[in-house]
Design an enzyme around this catalytic site. Structure first.
Site, PDB file in Angstrom:
ATOM      1  CE  LYS A 120      -4.510  -1.466   1.447  1.00 27.96           C
ATOM      2  NZ  LYS A 120      -5.678  -1.236   2.289  1.00 27.96           N
ATOM      3  CE  LYS A 202      -5.612  -8.369  -1.567  1.00 31.26           C
ATOM      4  NZ  LYS A 202      -6.156  -8.037  -0.284  1.00 31.26           N
ATOM      5  CE  LYS A 205     -11.313  -3.541  -1.093  1.00 36.13           C
ATOM      6  NZ  LYS A 205     -11.752  -4.472  -0.070  1.00 36.13           N
TER       7      LYS A 205
HETATM    8  P1  TYM Z   1     -10.641  -6.513   3.678  1.00 33.65           P
HETATM    9  O1  TYM Z   1     -11.728  -5.518   3.907  1.00 33.65           O
HETATM   10  O2  TYM Z   1      -9.574  -6.187   2.705  1.00 33.65           O
HETATM   11  O3  TYM Z   1     -11.238  -7.901   3.268  1.00 33.65           O
HETATM   12  C1  TYM Z   1     -12.283  -8.530   4.017  1.00 33.65           C
HETATM   13  C2  TYM Z   1     -12.093 -10.039   3.992  1.00 33.65           C
HETATM   14  O4  TYM Z   1     -12.047 -10.510   2.650  1.00 33.65           O
HETATM   15  C3  TYM Z   1     -10.884 -11.309   2.459  1.00 33.65           C
HETATM   16  N1  TYM Z   1     -10.432 -11.140   1.068  1.00 33.65           N
HETATM   17  C4  TYM Z   1     -10.221 -12.149   0.210  1.00 33.65           C
HETATM   18  N2  TYM Z   1     -10.355 -13.470   0.357  1.00 33.65           N
HETATM   19  C5  TYM Z   1     -10.069 -14.246  -0.716  1.00 33.65           C
HETATM   20  N3  TYM Z   1      -9.659 -13.759  -1.911  1.00 33.65           N
HETATM   21  C6  TYM Z   1      -9.514 -12.426  -2.097  1.00 33.65           C
HETATM   22  N4  TYM Z   1      -9.131 -11.976  -3.284  1.00 33.65           N
HETATM   23  C7  TYM Z   1      -9.800 -11.554  -1.010  1.00 33.65           C
HETATM   24  N5  TYM Z   1      -9.773 -10.204  -0.837  1.00 33.65           N
HETATM   25  C8  TYM Z   1     -10.152  -9.977   0.435  1.00 33.65           C
HETATM   26  C9  TYM Z   1      -9.872 -10.767   3.460  1.00 33.65           C
HETATM   27  O5  TYM Z   1      -8.900 -11.724   3.781  1.00 33.65           O
HETATM   28  C10 TYM Z   1     -10.754 -10.464   4.639  1.00 33.65           C
HETATM   29  O6  TYM Z   1     -10.980 -11.623   5.400  1.00 33.65           O
HETATM   30  N6  TYM Z   1      -7.872  -5.640   7.752  1.00 33.65           N
HETATM   31  C11 TYM Z   1      -9.034  -6.342   7.226  1.00 33.65           C
HETATM   32  C12 TYM Z   1     -10.303  -5.966   7.941  1.00 33.65           C
HETATM   33  C13 TYM Z   1     -10.229  -6.117   9.411  1.00 33.65           C
HETATM   34  C14 TYM Z   1     -10.238  -7.344  10.132  1.00 33.65           C
HETATM   35  C15 TYM Z   1     -10.158  -6.970  11.498  1.00 33.65           C
HETATM   36  C16 TYM Z   1     -10.306  -8.679   9.745  1.00 33.65           C
HETATM   37  C17 TYM Z   1     -10.149  -5.091  10.302  1.00 33.65           C
HETATM   38  N7  TYM Z   1     -10.115  -5.632  11.573  1.00 33.65           N
HETATM   39  C18 TYM Z   1     -10.144  -7.947  12.503  1.00 33.65           C
HETATM   40  C19 TYM Z   1     -10.288  -9.641  10.759  1.00 33.65           C
HETATM   41  C20 TYM Z   1     -10.208  -9.276  12.106  1.00 33.65           C
HETATM   42  C21 TYM Z   1      -9.192  -6.005   5.763  1.00 33.65           C
HETATM   43  O7  TYM Z   1      -8.723  -4.995   5.284  1.00 33.65           O
HETATM   44  O8  TYM Z   1      -9.977  -6.879   5.080  1.00 33.65           O
END
Ligand code: TYM
Length: 337
Positions: A120, A202, A205
């Protein structure tokens, strides 16, 4: 919603998603679909991680709408606030408070090693802010506040989760048992959905090429178009294999959507071409998303209902998380209020 679910003997699950505007098929198959399934077996708590989202610049009006839409979309996916408190992170002040504390128990070197920070900070080179750097301490706070046993995430979040474990262990090592040390819960299928345009990366978006990702709210004709354009290989054989990242990904998506194994999918498409397969995957995805899109339209039109749900859940989350925060602060030596 009573406090009973969290005091029963069931294991506690916490997870969250950022309100990015576009919740992708990767998010759905890698995370949300599993959250919905876990609700009966575990004490689940879920959140829209809007504090995390300002590590990249947000336009206020869009941001406000995105938070509400993310909330409505997750309800549409099947999150049931009667079973699982589901709140908006910024509504529960304990998250920011514990995050500050945990920052003081997290090393610069540890945060520097986070691959998401490296990615990032390259992508947003003009805004490498301290929040982007300390983001994993906030994520650790989210999880540790609820004494979560398990955290369902996609593979991309595993490193952050390992850091959360290290922080918890370090704190417990200094002050005695304070936080439960959480385990990642990574489902077999859908753990990493790849870009449709560059299947070695991966699905995200933030990819500038809109054909690389499918949004949960994309219309059927758009979904079909994106799958038809998906990058494959020249072998023309529908099976999992080395160097077949595009087809491996499409099989993974088909498997996560239909519940079939990759062998079953290979058998179903024996003798068929990639063109047919892409259309079939697109159709399966469209059918999977159709009821979610319909429910989303209903929820988003009912703002009062949404407000009621997130307020009720935030009250619950505050009660639970305040206990952990108080415990941690007392151990550190802060005076009781
Ligand atoms: P975020 O918002 O990027 O994504 C949410 C969830 O989707 C999963 N994910 C994917 N899984 C499979 N293939 C993909 N291409 C893909 N893109 C996203 C992510 O692994 C995630 O599970 N930091 C986290 C949000 C967060 C969080 C937390 C998660 C904040 N606090 C506490 C768990 C526990 C995030 O940015 O996810």
């Amino acid at each position: 919603m009573s406090e009973a679910p969290v005091t029963e003997k069931k294991k506690v699950i916490f997870s969250a998603i950022q309100p990015s505007g576009t919740i992708t098929l990767g998010n759905y198959l890698g995370a949300l679909q599993n959250w919905v399934k876990l609700q009966d077996e575990y004490n689940c708590i879920f959140a829209v991680a809007d504090l995390h989202a300002i590590t990249v610049r947000q336009e206020p009006q869009h941001f406000r709408r995105n938070i509400l839409e993310a909330y409505a979309l997750l309800l549409a996916c099947g999150i049931d606030t009667e079973k699982s408190p589901f709140f908006i992170q910024s509504h529960v002040h304990t998250h920011a408070e514990l995050a500050w504390i945990l920052n003081c128990y997290t090393q610069f070197g540890e945060l520097s090693r986070m691959t998401q920070f490296k990615d990032k900070s390259q992508k947003h080179a003009d805004n490498v802010n301290a929040g982007l750097f300390t983001y994993p301490s906030l994520m650790a706070a989210d999880i540790l506040l609820y004494q979560a046993d398990l955290v369902p995430v996609g593979v991309d979040q595993k490193q952050h989760l390992e850091l959360a474990r290290n922080i918890a262990e370090r704190f417990n090592g200094i002050y005695g048992n304070t936080f439960r040390v959480p385990d990642p819960y990574i489902a077999q299928v859908g753990a990493k959905i790849m870009s449709l345009q560059d299947p070695t990366r991966k699905m995200s978006k933030s990819d500038e090429n809109v054909n690389a990702w499918v949004a949960v709210l994309d219309k059927p004709d758009i979904i079909m178009k994106k799958f038809k354009r998906a990058v494959t290989d020249s072998e023309a054989k529908i099976c999992v294999g080395e160097g077949k990242d595009g087809i491996n990904n499409l099989i993974g998506i088909m498997s996560a959507v239909t519940g079939k194994t990759s062998d079953e999918i290979t058998a179903d498409f024996e003798g068929k071409g990639y063109g047919d397969f892409k259309v079939a995957v697109a159709e399966a995805v469209i059918e999977k998303l159709r009821p979610i899109q319909e429910r989303f339209d209903e929820y988003i039109a009912n703002k009062d209902y949404l407000t009621e749900q997130y307020r009720k859940s935030a009250e619950f989350a505050l009660r639970i998380s305040q206990r952990t925060l108080d415990k941690a602060m007392k151990k550190i030596g802060y005076l009781a209020k």
